[in-house]
Write a protein that holds these residues in place. Structure first.
Motif, short mmCIF file in Angstrom:
data_model
loop_
_atom_site.label_atom_id
_atom_site.label_comp_id
_atom_site.label_asym_id
_atom_site.label_seq_id
_atom_site.Cartn_x
_atom_site.Cartn_y
_atom_site.Cartn_z
N ALA A 74 -11.49 18.99 7.35
CA ALA A 74 -10.71 17.89 6.75
C ALA A 74 -9.74 17.31 7.77
O ALA A 74 -9.55 16.08 7.83
N ARG A 75 -9.14 18.14 8.61
CA ARG A 75 -8.23 17.65 9.66
C ARG A 75 -8.98 16.77 10.66
O ARG A 75 -8.48 15.72 11.07
N ARG A 76 -10.16 17.21 11.09
CA ARG A 76 -10.95 16.43 12.05
C ARG A 76 -11.40 15.10 11.46
O ARG A 76 -11.34 14.07 12.13
N VAL A 77 -11.86 15.13 10.22
CA VAL A 77 -12.27 13.90 9.55
C VAL A 77 -11.09 12.94 9.45
O VAL A 77 -11.21 11.74 9.69
N ALA A 128 -8.43 12.70 11.42
CA ALA A 128 -8.15 12.11 12.74
C ALA A 128 -9.15 11.00 13.04
O ALA A 128 -8.77 9.93 13.53
N ALA A 129 -10.42 11.23 12.74
CA ALA A 129 -11.46 10.22 13.00
C ALA A 129 -11.23 8.96 12.17
O ALA A 129 -11.35 7.84 12.68
N VAL A 130 -10.87 9.13 10.91
CA VAL A 130 -10.61 7.98 10.03
C VAL A 130 -9.43 7.17 10.56
O VAL A 130 -9.47 5.93 10.61
N LEU A 131 -8.37 7.85 10.97
CA LEU A 131 -7.18 7.15 11.45
C LEU A 131 -7.44 6.42 12.76
O LEU A 131 -7.00 5.28 12.93
N VAL A 132 -8.15 7.05 13.67
CA VAL A 132 -8.49 6.38 14.93
C VAL A 132 -9.36 5.16 14.65
O VAL A 132 -9.14 4.08 15.21
N GLU A 133 -10.34 5.31 13.77
CA GLU A 133 -11.21 4.19 13.41
C GLU A 133 -10.41 3.04 12.79
O GLU A 133 -10.72 1.87 12.99
N ALA A 134 -9.38 3.38 12.04
CA ALA A 134 -8.53 2.36 11.40
C ALA A 134 -7.53 1.74 12.36
O ALA A 134 -6.84 0.79 12.02
N GLY A 135 -7.43 2.29 13.58
CA GLY A 135 -6.53 1.72 14.57
C GLY A 135 -5.18 2.40 14.67
O GLY A 135 -4.28 1.91 15.35
N VAL A 189 -0.62 10.55 13.23
CA VAL A 189 -1.87 11.28 13.06
C VAL A 189 -1.58 12.76 12.77
O VAL A 189 -2.15 13.36 11.85
N GLY A 190 -0.67 13.34 13.53
CA GLY A 190 -0.31 14.75 13.33
C GLY A 190 0.31 15.00 11.96
O GLY A 190 -0.01 16.01 11.31
N THR A 191 1.16 14.10 11.51
CA THR A 191 1.79 14.25 10.20
C THR A 191 0.74 14.16 9.09
O THR A 191 0.74 14.98 8.16
N VAL A 192 -0.15 13.19 9.19
CA VAL A 192 -1.19 13.04 8.18
C VAL A 192 -2.09 14.28 8.18
O VAL A 192 -2.43 14.81 7.12
N GLN A 193 -2.45 14.77 9.35
CA GLN A 193 -3.27 15.98 9.42
C GLN A 193 -2.55 17.18 8.81
O GLN A 193 -3.17 18.00 8.11
N LEU A 194 -1.27 17.30 9.05
CA LEU A 194 -0.48 18.39 8.47
C LEU A 194 -0.53 18.32 6.95
O LEU A 194 -0.79 19.33 6.27
N LEU A 195 -0.30 17.14 6.39
CA LEU A 195 -0.29 17.01 4.94
C LEU A 195 -1.67 17.24 4.35
O LEU A 195 -1.80 17.85 3.28
#
Length: 122
Positions: free
Chosen positions: A12-15, A17-24, A31-37
């Motif tokens: 879920a953390r890797r997915v 990060a990929a979604v956020l990078v794709e979204a710009g 990214v780290g905060t969203v992955q933490l949550l």
């Protein structure tokens, strides 16, 4: 959707990060905060949910300037922010969500939260 097994938290953390990078989203702190949550809410669903499956979705809305995290554990229980002491091994996940999220809540069996993002790359 995935099996309610701890090994899927990292997926879920890797997915995420990929979604956020794709979204710009390029801000590493965001990214780290969203992955933490994501880690905290998915772990909560796995540990405290009643179902064999967990549904997970991350959406970035650049116009609204936020990321929406949704994790459905398909159970009736609701997460709560606990007051954990320094000796407690757990119970801080929802404290982190309450602190870092713009907003959070529960709709049906789905726990959600939003995280503000700055400008995204086009």
């Amino acid at each position: 959707m995935f099996d309610a097994e701890p090994r899927h938290v990292e997926t879920a953390r890797r997915v995420t990060a990929a979604v956020l990078v794709e979204a710009g989203v390029r801000d590493r702190d965001v990214v780290g905060t969203v992955q933490l949550l994501v880690s905290e809410i998915v772990t909560n669903a796995i540990v405290h949910g009643d179902a064999d499956l967990v549904s997970f979705r991350v959406t970035c809305d650049a116009a609204a300037g936020e990321v929406l995290i949704e994790v459905d554990d398909h159970s009736a229980g609701a997460p709560e922010v606990r007051d954990s002491g320094p000796e407690d091994e757990g119970g801080r996940g929802m404290q982190l969500v309450a602190y870092f999220a713009r907003d959070w809540g529960r709709k049906g069996t789905c726990t959600w939260c939003t995280v503000p993002v700055g400008p995204v790359a086009g």
